[in-house]
Design an enzyme around this catalytic site. Structure first.
Site, PDB file in Angstrom:
ATOM      1  N   ASP A 277       8.839  -7.511 -14.940  1.00 27.47           N
ATOM      2  CA  ASP A 277       9.451  -8.842 -15.067  1.00 27.47           C
ATOM      3  C   ASP A 277      10.834  -8.780 -15.701  1.00 27.47           C
ATOM      4  O   ASP A 277      11.285  -9.736 -16.344  1.00 27.47           O
ATOM      5  CB  ASP A 277       8.569  -9.795 -15.908  1.00 27.47           C
ATOM      6  CG  ASP A 277       7.139  -9.819 -15.418  1.00 27.47           C
ATOM      7  OD1 ASP A 277       6.948  -9.966 -14.214  1.00 27.47           O
ATOM      8  OD2 ASP A 277       6.222  -9.663 -16.261  1.00 27.47           O
TER       9      ASP A 277
ATOM     10  N   LYS B  50      14.341  -7.652 -11.923  1.00 36.68           N
ATOM     11  CA  LYS B  50      14.725  -6.746 -10.831  1.00 36.68           C
ATOM     12  C   LYS B  50      15.097  -7.527  -9.579  1.00 36.68           C
ATOM     13  O   LYS B  50      16.030  -7.170  -8.867  1.00 36.68           O
ATOM     14  CB  LYS B  50      13.568  -5.790 -10.487  1.00 36.68           C
ATOM     15  CG  LYS B  50      13.201  -4.857 -11.611  1.00 36.68           C
ATOM     16  CD  LYS B  50      11.971  -4.035 -11.269  1.00 36.68           C
ATOM     17  CE  LYS B  50      10.710  -4.853 -11.107  1.00 36.68           C
ATOM     18  NZ  LYS B  50      10.256  -5.569 -12.297  1.00 36.68           N
TER      19      LYS B  50
ATOM     20  N   THR C 288      -3.986  -8.939 -12.307  1.00 37.19           N
ATOM     21  CA  THR C 288      -3.736 -10.251 -11.708  1.00 37.19           C
ATOM     22  C   THR C 288      -4.873 -10.675 -10.781  1.00 37.19           C
ATOM     23  O   THR C 288      -4.839 -11.766 -10.241  1.00 37.19           O
ATOM     24  CB  THR C 288      -2.411 -10.233 -10.909  1.00 37.19           C
ATOM     25  OG1 THR C 288      -2.439  -9.129 -10.014  1.00 37.19           O
ATOM     26  CG2 THR C 288      -1.213 -10.120 -11.819  1.00 37.19           C
TER      27      THR C 288
ATOM     28  N   SER D 268      23.316  -9.504 -17.155  1.00 30.98           N
ATOM     29  CA  SER D 268      22.999 -10.776 -16.497  1.00 30.98           C
ATOM     30  C   SER D 268      22.882 -11.847 -17.577  1.00 30.98           C
ATOM     31  O   SER D 268      22.244 -11.643 -18.611  1.00 30.98           O
ATOM     32  CB  SER D 268      21.691 -10.619 -15.730  1.00 30.98           C
ATOM     33  OG  SER D 268      21.299 -11.854 -15.203  1.00 30.98           O
TER      34      SER D 268
ATOM     35  N   GLY E 205       5.762 -10.542  -8.596  1.00 29.87           N
ATOM     36  CA  GLY E 205       6.508 -11.704  -8.118  1.00 29.87           C
ATOM     37  C   GLY E 205       7.952 -11.577  -8.518  1.00 29.87           C
ATOM     38  O   GLY E 205       8.267 -11.483  -9.691  1.00 29.87           O
ATOM     39  N   HIS E 206       8.852 -11.497  -7.553  1.00 31.31           N
ATOM     40  CA  HIS E 206      10.274 -11.481  -7.862  1.00 31.31           C
ATOM     41  C   HIS E 206      10.815 -12.888  -7.674  1.00 31.31           C
ATOM     42  O   HIS E 206      10.579 -13.501  -6.637  1.00 31.31           O
ATOM     43  CB  HIS E 206      11.038 -10.568  -6.904  1.00 31.31           C
ATOM     44  CG  HIS E 206      10.763  -9.118  -7.114  1.00 31.31           C
ATOM     45  ND1 HIS E 206      10.825  -8.522  -8.354  1.00 31.31           N
ATOM     46  CD2 HIS E 206      10.440  -8.143  -6.255  1.00 31.31           C
ATOM     47  CE1 HIS E 206      10.543  -7.245  -8.219  1.00 31.31           C
ATOM     48  NE2 HIS E 206      10.299  -6.987  -6.969  1.00 31.31           N
TER      49      HIS E 206
ATOM     50  N   GLN F  86       6.897  -4.138 -10.828  1.00 25.10           N
ATOM     51  CA  GLN F  86       6.422  -3.878 -12.204  1.00 25.10           C
ATOM     52  C   GLN F  86       7.455  -3.041 -12.973  1.00 25.10           C
ATOM     53  O   GLN F  86       8.628  -3.064 -12.628  1.00 25.10           O
ATOM     54  CB  GLN F  86       5.050  -3.192 -12.184  1.00 25.10           C
ATOM     55  CG  GLN F  86       3.931  -4.107 -11.734  1.00 25.10           C
ATOM     56  CD  GLN F  86       3.473  -3.844 -10.334  1.00 25.10           C
ATOM     57  OE1 GLN F  86       3.689  -2.802  -9.770  1.00 25.10           O
ATOM     58  NE2 GLN F  86       2.804  -4.807  -9.748  1.00 25.10           N
TER      59      GLN F  86
ATOM     60  N   THR G 218       3.836 -14.916 -10.379  1.00 22.06           N
ATOM     61  CA  THR G 218       2.690 -14.949  -9.466  1.00 22.06           C
ATOM     62  C   THR G 218       1.531 -15.728 -10.071  1.00 22.06           C
ATOM     63  O   THR G 218       0.868 -16.497  -9.402  1.00 22.06           O
ATOM     64  CB  THR G 218       2.240 -13.502  -9.142  1.00 22.06           C
ATOM     65  OG1 THR G 218       3.331 -12.829  -8.533  1.00 22.06           O
ATOM     66  CG2 THR G 218       1.067 -13.487  -8.174  1.00 22.06           C
ATOM     67  N   THR G 219       1.290 -15.536 -11.380  1.00 26.34           N
ATOM     68  CA  THR G 219       0.071 -16.081 -11.975  1.00 26.34           C
ATOM     69  C   THR G 219       0.324 -17.233 -12.945  1.00 26.34           C
ATOM     70  O   THR G 219      -0.614 -17.930 -13.316  1.00 26.34           O
ATOM     71  CB  THR G 219      -0.646 -14.979 -12.782  1.00 26.34           C
ATOM     72  OG1 THR G 219       0.282 -14.525 -13.786  1.00 26.34           O
ATOM     73  CG2 THR G 219      -1.047 -13.813 -11.896  1.00 26.34           C
TER      74      THR G 219
HETATM   75  P1  GDP Z   1      11.206  -9.194 -11.604  1.00 27.63           P
HETATM   76  O1  GDP Z   1       9.824  -9.064 -11.097  1.00 27.63           O
HETATM   77  O2  GDP Z   1      11.647  -8.010 -12.398  1.00 27.63           O
HETATM   78  O3  GDP Z   1      12.165  -9.589 -10.552  1.00 27.63           O
HETATM   79  O4  GDP Z   1      11.198 -10.354 -12.660  1.00 27.63           O
HETATM   80  P2  GDP Z   1      10.676 -11.861 -12.478  1.00 27.63           P
HETATM   81  O5  GDP Z   1      11.265 -12.470 -11.293  1.00 27.63           O
HETATM   82  O6  GDP Z   1       9.206 -11.925 -12.677  1.00 27.63           O
HETATM   83  O7  GDP Z   1      11.258 -12.486 -13.809  1.00 27.63           O
HETATM   84  C1  GDP Z   1      12.552 -12.584 -14.024  1.00 27.63           C
HETATM   85  C2  GDP Z   1      12.841 -14.031 -14.330  1.00 27.63           C
HETATM   86  O8  GDP Z   1      13.974 -14.062 -15.097  1.00 27.63           O
HETATM   87  C3  GDP Z   1      13.121 -14.871 -13.095  1.00 27.63           C
HETATM   88  O9  GDP Z   1      12.649 -16.175 -13.299  1.00 27.63           O
HETATM   89  C4  GDP Z   1      14.642 -14.873 -13.025  1.00 27.63           C
HETATM   90  O10 GDP Z   1      15.172 -16.043 -12.417  1.00 27.63           O
HETATM   91  C5  GDP Z   1      14.973 -14.837 -14.468  1.00 27.63           C
HETATM   92  N1  GDP Z   1      16.230 -14.173 -14.791  1.00 27.63           N
HETATM   93  C6  GDP Z   1      16.763 -13.045 -14.235  1.00 27.63           C
HETATM   94  N2  GDP Z   1      17.922 -12.739 -14.856  1.00 27.63           N
HETATM   95  C7  GDP Z   1      18.124 -13.684 -15.806  1.00 27.63           C
HETATM   96  C8  GDP Z   1      19.119 -13.909 -16.798  1.00 27.63           C
HETATM   97  O11 GDP Z   1      20.080 -13.155 -16.940  1.00 27.63           O
HETATM   98  N3  GDP Z   1      18.954 -14.984 -17.607  1.00 27.63           N
HETATM   99  C9  GDP Z   1      17.906 -15.828 -17.507  1.00 27.63           C
HETATM  100  N4  GDP Z   1      17.816 -16.846 -18.347  1.00 27.63           N
HETATM  101  N5  GDP Z   1      16.924 -15.642 -16.604  1.00 27.63           N
HETATM  102  C10 GDP Z   1      17.043 -14.588 -15.771  1.00 27.63           C
END
Ligand code: GDP
Length: 426
Positions: free
Chosen positions: A18, A21, A131, A415, A45-46, A226, A302-303
């Site tokens: 999370d 990525k 999950t 970011s 879940g991305h 992950q 996802t969950t």
């Molecule tokens: P992933 O599986 O590694 O892609 O991560 P997830 O999508 O589960 O979680 C990342 C969350 O952080 C998502 O809701 C993104 O929109 C959010 N996100 C990513 N980069 C940033 C950031 O720089 N700042 C903030 N506030 N949220 C971010």
């Protein structure tokens, strides 16, 4: 990340998942010809926020949101064929063209309804905090040589036999758990017969496709799910996922040579989170955990599960840098810390009176670990509009520079918000 010499790039999570990525892959996909998923299943879940719309992708690579990028699901993924088509249909409804530029490895194993049943009824899965999507049981069947691959769908008689075997094993497991739920092999066979017609045209030798693309000089992004600390070998075992999340897994999970990987970008949050059970040495107290969880919206894509939150752990990320061979680091969610008066970095652990700077391999030792911190003044300024390193407040730069030094890996991206444009390239 893509240059004349960096053509094949892996994006890995360098914490417990999370890390954001999906956002980095979305940004890098701008310059990619191919984006390939190499492990995991529909549990990852991305989330990609495009401003007007936000997409949550479970199995399809985030690159799909760029119309010219071709996407593939590698042999290392366990594929849930039912949810795959739900995801495709949702994207098509949102106006994206998917079929024709999505390829699926015919060696990928299938996640079937009986895997989900076993996952849901297993006390062991609950103890680890999975999950419940059947990913673990599908990987177990793969390793036990009981799995069903996409290519098996080409032979209906073979599918029937394999499903009967797999279902009998699942039924035996359910009986051991004392579960009263039943496995319906005929229903699974009928479901697969129905899906085969749609799935098989997408299926082929993804390893060969990507090998040829690399040979032609294409830019290829290998997208992990992950995080490194959830890797079945290198993570906090047994609180791990069932696949190889680290960059070595990218080669085996796509079917290309490790020597064809040119660069590895490790994605980390400016703090740490993890879902499910298992050690988290820098975990905040309840009050700060709730505060940061709300600021960072730390709930699973996802969950919906609440994530546990803690300070950035340089021991974890240094370990991930070594295991993955990170060439670059991306720090996400810096903005989430904007209102904290003080921030901390964990530089090591005291375990039974001894100082450790390397991440221990035994989770029992981690349970006793007392994190050692360096403290920094908070910047107390919004960072969401920063577009260059110098736009960031001095305290934030100081914090990031210290992370870079502790991890000994160049910081390439920062970011500062969920949206595509909210990123600093260094
Ligand atoms: P992933 O599986 O590694 O892609 O991560 P997830 O999508 O589960 O979680 C990342 C969350 O952080 C998502 O809701 C993104 O929109 C959010 N996100 C990513 N980069 C940033 C950031 O720089 N700042 C903030 N506030 N949220 C971010």
């Amino acid at each position: 990340m893509f240059t004349d010499t960096n053509r094949t790039v892996v994006v890995v999570g360098a914490q417990w998942g999370d890390e954001g990525k999906g956002k980095l892959v979305d940004v890098l996909a701008e310059d990619a010809d191919w984006v390939v998923r190499y492990q995991g299943g529909a549990n990852a879940g991305h989330t990609v926020d495009l401003g007007a719309r936000s997409f949550v992708l479970h199995q399809i690579p985030s690159g799909i949101l760029h119309p010219t990028v071709r996407c593939a699901i590698g042999n290392g993924v366990v594929l849930d064929p039912e949810t795959l088509f739900t995801e495709i249909d949702d994207l098509v409804r949102d106006g994206l063209e998917v079929e024709g530029r999505l390829y699926i490895s015919d060696r990928a194993h299938l996640v079937l309804p009986y895997h989900k049943l076993v996952d849901a009824e297993s006390a062991a899965s609950q103890a680890i905090g999975t999950t419940g999507r059947g990913i673990g049981p599908a990987y177990e069947d793969k390793v036990a040589r009981r799995g069903i691959r996409v290519l098996d769908l080409r032979d209906p008689a073979r599918v029937r036999d394999l499903v009967r075997r797999g279902a009998a094993h699942a039924a035996a497991q359910l009986a051991v758990f004392g579960s009263t739920r039943c496995v319906d092999a005929d229903e699974t066979v009928a479901m697969l017969d129905g899906l085969a017609e749609r799935l098989l045209p997408l299926a082929g030798d993804v390893g060969l496709l990507i090998h040829r693309a690399i040979g032609r000089g294409a830019s290829v992004l290998l997208e992990g799910a992950q995080g490194s600390l959830l890797d079945v070998d290198h993570g906090t075992y047994p609180f791990v996922t069932s696949s190889s999340t680290t960059s070595g897994g990218a080669a085996t999970g796509v079917g290309i040579a490790p020597t064809s990987i040119d660069a590895v970008l490790g994605v980390v949050k400016a703090y740490t989170t993890r879902v499910g059970n298992g050690p988290l040495p820098t975990e905040f107290d309840q009050e700060l955990s709730e505060r940061v969880r709300a600021l960072g919206n730390e709930f699973g894509a996802t969950t919906g599960r609440a994530r546990r939150c803690g300070w950035f752990d340089a021991g974890v990320v240094r370990y991930a840098a070594r295991v993955n061979g990170l060439s670059d680091l991306a720090v996400t969610k810096l903005d989430v810390l904007d209102t904290l008066e003080q921030v901390a970095l964990c530089t090591g652990y005291e375990i039974d009176g001894e100082l450790h700077t390397e991440f221990p391999s035994d989770v029992a030792a981690l349970d006793r670990a007392v994190a050692q911190y360096e403290w920094f003044d908070g910047w107390m300024t919004p960072t969401g509009d920063a577009r260059s390193f110098l736009d960031l407040p001095m305290e934030a730069r100081h914090y990031l520079n210290r992370i870079q030094a502790l991890i000994d890996t160049p910081l390439t991206y920062v970011s500062v918000g969920t949206r595509r444009g909210q990123i600093i390239a260094l």
